[in-house]
Design an enzyme around this catalytic site. Structure first.
Site, short mmCIF file in Angstrom:
data_model
loop_
_atom_site.label_atom_id
_atom_site.label_comp_id
_atom_site.label_asym_id
_atom_site.label_seq_id
_atom_site.Cartn_x
_atom_site.Cartn_y
_atom_site.Cartn_z
N ASP A 23 0.89 -1.17 0.00
CA ASP A 23 0.00 0.00 0.00
C ASP A 23 0.93 1.22 0.00
OD1 ASP A 23 -1.65 2.13 0.57
OD2 ASP A 23 -2.30 1.40 2.53
N LYS A 85 2.90 11.13 -3.51
CA LYS A 85 1.85 10.46 -4.30
C LYS A 85 0.94 11.47 -5.01
CE LYS A 85 -1.70 6.91 -3.55
NZ LYS A 85 -2.25 6.01 -2.51
N GLU A 185 -7.21 0.47 -4.50
CA GLU A 185 -7.23 0.37 -3.03
C GLU A 185 -8.56 -0.16 -2.51
OE1 GLU A 185 -5.93 4.31 -1.94
OE2 GLU A 185 -3.96 3.94 -2.81
N ASP A 209 -12.79 5.64 2.68
CA ASP A 209 -11.36 5.69 3.01
C ASP A 209 -10.96 7.10 3.43
OD1 ASP A 209 -8.60 5.73 3.08
OD2 ASP A 209 -8.31 4.65 1.20
P1 ADP Z 1 -2.92 7.44 3.89
O1 ADP Z 1 -3.76 6.34 3.33
O2 ADP Z 1 -3.38 8.80 3.46
O3 ADP Z 1 -1.47 7.24 3.61
P2 ADP Z 1 -3.51 6.45 6.61
O4 ADP Z 1 -4.63 5.61 6.24
O5 ADP Z 1 -2.31 5.79 7.16
O6 ADP Z 1 -3.08 7.49 5.49
O7 ADP Z 1 -4.06 7.51 7.71
C1 ADP Z 1 -3.24 8.40 8.35
C2 ADP Z 1 -4.10 9.26 9.29
O8 ADP Z 1 -4.70 8.41 10.29
C3 ADP Z 1 -3.33 10.32 10.02
O9 ADP Z 1 -4.04 11.55 9.95
C4 ADP Z 1 -3.31 9.80 11.44
O10 ADP Z 1 -3.27 10.86 12.40
C5 ADP Z 1 -4.64 9.07 11.54
N1 ADP Z 1 -4.67 8.10 12.63
C6 ADP Z 1 -3.79 7.10 12.87
N2 ADP Z 1 -4.12 6.43 14.00
C7 ADP Z 1 -5.24 7.05 14.48
C8 ADP Z 1 -6.07 6.83 15.64
N3 ADP Z 1 -5.79 5.88 16.52
N4 ADP Z 1 -7.14 7.63 15.81
C9 ADP Z 1 -7.41 8.62 14.93
N5 ADP Z 1 -6.67 8.87 13.84
C10 ADP Z 1 -5.60 8.10 13.61
MG MG Z 2 -4.50 4.87 2.26
#
Ligand code: ADP
Ligand code: MG
Length: 622
Positions: A23, A85, A185, A209
């Site tokens: 991913d 990205k 995704e 998402d």
């Molecule tokens: P992306 O797909 O955009 O790369 P992610 O799916 O990894 O990103 O999401 C990242 C986001 O998730 C960040 O804003 C992070 O602060 C938030 N996040 C991670 N853990 C938690 C949690 N326990 N509670 C709320 N938000 C969270």
């Molecule tokens: Mg993502």
């Protein structure tokens, strides 16, 4: 069952090669694999976390990726790349609107006009930066599995166009990975929940998402193992980072710290932003957060309870719900027709997000048991395992987003593979020549839904040469389209009587954005009626031109059969038909065709008798 190879000479055992699932996210990236012993997917963790922040710090002789690169965001923003990205497969022009929001410098590649990142006077391509993240993930997998990895499946958002997908694939290649498949995704997330693995089931699924800086809602229809995207919506600038920012602003207001924090102290701003993120995460499983920090020799307590936090993020969440409603509308389905919702992205860990989503999708089963930040990588690993040949029971298919076809006489689009066909796919049709002795045929390949090729997008062309001289209509030219699993099209033309053959490979090209695909579909719908009229006119015109060609041939090469008066009348009727063609009046053309046919029929018949007589004369009957 895992395949095992045993080297008979030294007795060593070699497992079949693992294909990893990746991913490659805007904020975070992950790598996963399917354990051959229990067939379960796992994300691969280093020390404590499976998550690799998509951050790359670049020095002339050193590249740092992930958690270790994070601190440089504040200390060396100009050579620390995040959110790359957003730039993948895009032109400089495409990203101009977000240019000033990034901490690093962008440049335009003078040759292909794609966007570049300049660091220490060196230009880096987003493909190259992404490849650093992929290499990091590949190395992590090699370390943990203790084997060389060379094959991967990488996920991309459903709305990624050809150029963004190709760029992702190129990044994989640059990292030394053979990218077996690029998958969407939302498709991967559904797979992680086992949706689509059973060929018999058909379902409509909504994938919600909410990541760090982007929000996507995708509606999928799954039938016979084929995932079809019904609609996508979202906002490339909404995510969990907005929750952090909203909370930060709330705190600054509360303590009247706005002026101090933003203007005087960038580091303090970052510290408080990280504190806000920490608070947000804490609130995902606790009712209150509180921490003290010293600013200018004064101690401040930063507190937030869940109710206040929910009210702060309410308006951001509302936007995502509106996008969901729009996606449902675009897919032309009812809320009650959505069987399941799949929750994806770290930000869906915030309980209020889940409750708001559940409030909208009252009819659907909500899937959120799998870690939302891992679910995409886990699904990619399942797809990787299928492609590695470890699961013979499932076979995943994608569909073509736009129709593919060739240009036929009069600039008409002749569709060979219709849109939404499953890939891999194969289809063909036979054509012929329109002029006597024609030795070449140009095959122009187009993509789109409109009736006229000029309204569609040209993908490529080639010329079938050396067709042996034959009267018009006699050559049989077979045109075959093959699309492989990656969506790469091969077109082959063969003149069947002589076996003359020619082919080209058409790769997905840089440049067609998702909006363009959408616009092409929309304009096809809007113009359907006028397109039909145009198509009929063109078909009648080419019929008329063929007839004129035949009639001219008839009177000039058969003077012994055709009388002078007949020839004069024919020529004058041909003129009338030509005028009708010029006026583009379909009814008039049809009328003049009819008249020309009536006029020439008697001597065409006479000519036929004459020819038959001649043929018989030549034959010896004994
Ligand atoms: P992306 O797909 O955009 O790369 P992610 O799916 O990894 O990103 O999401 C990242 C986001 O998730 C960040 O804003 C992070 O602060 C938030 N996040 C991670 N853990 C938690 C949690 N326990 N509670 C709320 N938000 C969270
Ligand atoms: Mg993502």
């Amino acid at each position: 069952m895992a395949k095992i190879k045993i080297n008979i000479k030294d007795g060593t055992v070699k497992k079949s090669e693992t294909v990893i699932g990746i991913d490659l996210g805007t904020t975070n990236s992950l790598v996963a694999f399917v354990n051959p012993d229990n067939r379960q997917p796992y994300c691969m963790s280093d020390q404590s976390s499976s998550i690799v922040p998509s951050i790359v710090h670049i020095l002339p002789n050193q590249i740092t990726v992930g958690e270790k690169a994070k601190p440089f965001l504040t200390t060396e923003p100009q050579n620390t790349v995040y959110s790359v990205k957003r730039l993948l497969g895009k032109s400089y022009q495409d990203v101009l609107p977000e240019k000033n929001q990034l901490g690093y410098q962008l440049h335009e590649d003078p040759i292909n006009h794609l966007v570049n990142i300049s660091i220490n006077d060196k230009h880096h391509n987003p493909i190259e930066i992404s490849s650093f993240i992929l290499s990091h993930l590949k190395e992590r997998a090699e370390r943990i599995l203790d084997e060389k990895i060379s094959k991967a499946v990488i996920t991309v958002p459903a709305y990624f166009n050809d150029s963004q997908r190709q760029a992702t694939r190129d990044a994989g290649k640059l990292a030394g990975l053979d990218v077996l498949r690029i998958i969407n995704e939302p498709t991967a997330a559904s797979l992680a929940y086992g949706i689509g693995l059973n060929r018999e089931e058909s379902k409509t699924v909504a994938v919600y998402d909410l990541g760090g800086g982007t929000f996507d809602i995708t509606l999928l229809n799954i039938e016979n193992g084929v995932f079809e995207v019904l609609s996508t919506n979202g906002d490339t600038h909404i995510g969990g980072d907005d929750f952090d920012r909203a909370l930060l602003i709330h705190w600054l207001n509360h303590h009247q710290l706005e002026s101090i924090v933003i203007e005087e102290n960038k580091n303090l701003y970052q510290t408080l932003r990280l504190l806000a993120e920490k608070a947000k995460k804490h609130l995902s499983s606790n009712p209150v957060f509180s921490e003290t920090i010293e600013i200018n020799q004064e101690v401040y307590t930063f507190t937030i309870d869940i109710e206040t936090f929910n009210s702060i993020i309410q308006s951001i969440l509302k936007k995502t719900i509106i996008a969901c409603e729009q996606a449902i509308k675009d897919a032309n389905i009812q809320l009650s027709e959505i069987h399941e919702v799949v929750m994806v992205g770290g930000s869906t860990r915030t309980p209020f997000v889940l409750s708001e989503v559940a409030k909208l999708f009252t009819f659907s089963k909500i899937n959120n048991q799998i870690h939302p930040d891992e679910v995409v990588a886990l699904g990619a690993a399942i797809e990787a395992d299928i492609l590695a040949g470890n699961r013979k029971d499932v076979f995943l298919l994608d569909v073509t987003p736009l129709s593919l076809g060739i240009e036929t006489i009069g600039g008409l689009m002749d569709t060979i593979i219709p849109r939404n066909s499953k890939i891999p796919s194969k289809a063909g049709r036979q054509y012929t020549t329109s002029v006597d002795g024609q030795s070449q045929l140009k095959v122009s390949v187009y993509q789109g839904e409109r009736d006229l090729v000029e309204d569609n997008r040209k993908l490529g062309e080639f010329i079938l040469k050396n067709i042996p001289a034959m009267p018009a209509g006699l050559p049989k030219i077979d045109i075959q389209f093959f699309i492989d699993a990656d969506g790469i099209l091969k077109v082959e033309a063969t003149e069947l009587r002589s076996g003359v053959k020619q082919q080209i490979d058409i790769k997905p090209q840089y440049g067609l954005t998702d909006t363009e695909v959408e616009n092409m579909l929309l304009s096809a719908l809007k113009n359907a009626e006028s397109d039909i009229k145009k198509r009929q006119l063109i078909e009648t015109q080419s019929e008329a031109e063929q007839l004129i060609y035949q009639c001219n041939k008839l009177i000039y090469s058969n003077r012994e059969v055709v009388e002078e008066s007949e020839a004069v009348a024919t020529i004058s009727q041909i003129k009338k038909l030509q005028e009708a063609i010029q006026h583009q009046d379909e009814e008039a053309i049809k009328l003049e065709i009819e008249r020309l046919n009536n006029l020439t029929r008697p001597f065409a018949e006479r000519l036929m008798d004459h020819a038959i007589g001649n043929a018989l004369k030549g034959k010896k009957i004994e």
